[in-house]
Design a protein around this motif. Structure first.
Motif, PDB file in Angstrom:
ATOM      1  N   ARG A 164       1.140  -1.287   0.117  1.00 42.68           N
ATOM      2  CA  ARG A 164       0.000   0.041   0.208  1.00 42.68           C
ATOM      3  C   ARG A 164       0.654   1.498  -0.225  1.00 42.68           C
ATOM      4  O   ARG A 164       0.694   2.211  -0.467  1.00 42.68           O
ATOM      5  CB  ARG A 164      -0.710   0.338   1.362  1.00 42.68           C
ATOM      6  CG  ARG A 164      -2.269  -0.646   0.875  1.00 42.68           C
ATOM      7  CD  ARG A 164      -3.418  -0.552   1.721  1.00 42.68           C
ATOM      8  NE  ARG A 164      -3.027  -1.042   3.709  1.00 42.68           N
ATOM      9  CZ  ARG A 164      -2.125  -1.513   3.881  1.00 42.68           C
ATOM     10  NH1 ARG A 164      -3.093  -3.303   3.798  1.00 42.68           N
ATOM     11  NH2 ARG A 164      -2.335  -1.580   5.454  1.00 42.68           N
ATOM     12  N   LYS A 165       2.273   1.641   0.835  1.00 44.50           N
ATOM     13  CA  LYS A 165       2.705   2.815   0.969  1.00 44.50           C
ATOM     14  C   LYS A 165       3.890   2.312  -0.472  1.00 44.50           C
ATOM     15  O   LYS A 165       3.824   3.217  -0.430  1.00 44.50           O
ATOM     16  CB  LYS A 165       3.477   1.720   1.947  1.00 44.50           C
ATOM     17  CG  LYS A 165       4.519   3.228   2.371  1.00 44.50           C
ATOM     18  CD  LYS A 165       5.760   3.482   3.327  1.00 44.50           C
ATOM     19  CE  LYS A 165       6.751   4.742   3.893  1.00 44.50           C
ATOM     20  NZ  LYS A 165       6.956   4.344   4.756  1.00 44.50           N
ATOM     21  N   GLY A 166       4.313   1.601  -1.081  1.00 46.96           N
ATOM     22  CA  GLY A 166       4.342   1.450  -1.956  1.00 46.96           C
ATOM     23  C   GLY A 166       3.095   1.916  -3.429  1.00 46.96           C
ATOM     24  O   GLY A 166       4.197   2.611  -4.015  1.00 46.96           O
ATOM     25  N   SER A 167       2.323   1.977  -3.566  1.00 45.07           N
ATOM     26  CA  SER A 167       1.410   2.340  -4.377  1.00 45.07           C
ATOM     27  C   SER A 167       1.204   3.842  -4.461  1.00 45.07           C
ATOM     28  O   SER A 167       0.057   4.056  -5.415  1.00 45.07           O
ATOM     29  CB  SER A 167       0.341   1.590  -4.326  1.00 45.07           C
ATOM     30  OG  SER A 167      -0.754   1.696  -3.030  1.00 45.07           O
ATOM     31  N   GLN A 168       1.379   4.749  -3.114  1.00 43.02           N
ATOM     32  CA  GLN A 168       0.879   6.002  -2.908  1.00 43.02           C
ATOM     33  C   GLN A 168       1.700   6.863  -4.251  1.00 43.02           C
ATOM     34  O   GLN A 168       2.979   6.488  -4.261  1.00 43.02           O
ATOM     35  CB  GLN A 168       1.060   6.175  -1.546  1.00 43.02           C
ATOM     36  CG  GLN A 168       0.264   5.547  -0.933  1.00 43.02           C
ATOM     37  CD  GLN A 168       0.423   5.815   0.964  1.00 43.02           C
ATOM     38  OE1 GLN A 168       1.309   6.190   0.897  1.00 43.02           O
ATOM     39  NE2 GLN A 168      -0.878   4.650   1.585  1.00 43.02           N
TER      40      GLN A 168
END
Length: 97
Positions: free
Chosen positions: A93-97
């Motif tokens: 999730r953090k990487g897709s922000q």
């Protein structure tokens, strides 16, 4: 809203790509009394854990202290897998922000 729809909503809520959470939710929030059958009680013990209710469930099914210890070890290992998946999903999730 019927009980079936409510349980189904709980099963599909949360991190949709996390199979461990899906299993946990289906078991924890479904309408089945998991303590009745020996096999279902074992599955619940691994995926959700019996906590303070362990002694009464163990007595109901005639589980020895060794079997209870094994169930607790399996629960700890299952929970460790859940934590790994939770960290993986958070990183994704953090990487897709």
């Amino acid at each position: 809203m019927t009980a079936h729809v409510m349980a189904n909503d709980l099963v599909t809520a949360g991190r949709r790509d996390d199979p461990l959470e899906a299993i946990h939710s289906a078991i924890a929030f479904g309408g089945l009394d998991w303590s009745i059958g020996r096999e279902t009680a074992w599955i619940y013990g691994i995926t959700v854990g019996w906590g303070a209710g362990m002694s009464s469930v163990a007595a109901r099914h005639g589980w020895s202290p060794e079997k209870v210890a094994r169930l607790r070890r399996l629960r700890a290992k299952y929970r460790a897998l859940e934590r790994v998946e939770e960290r993986r999903a958070a990183a994704a999730r953090k990487g897709s922000q």
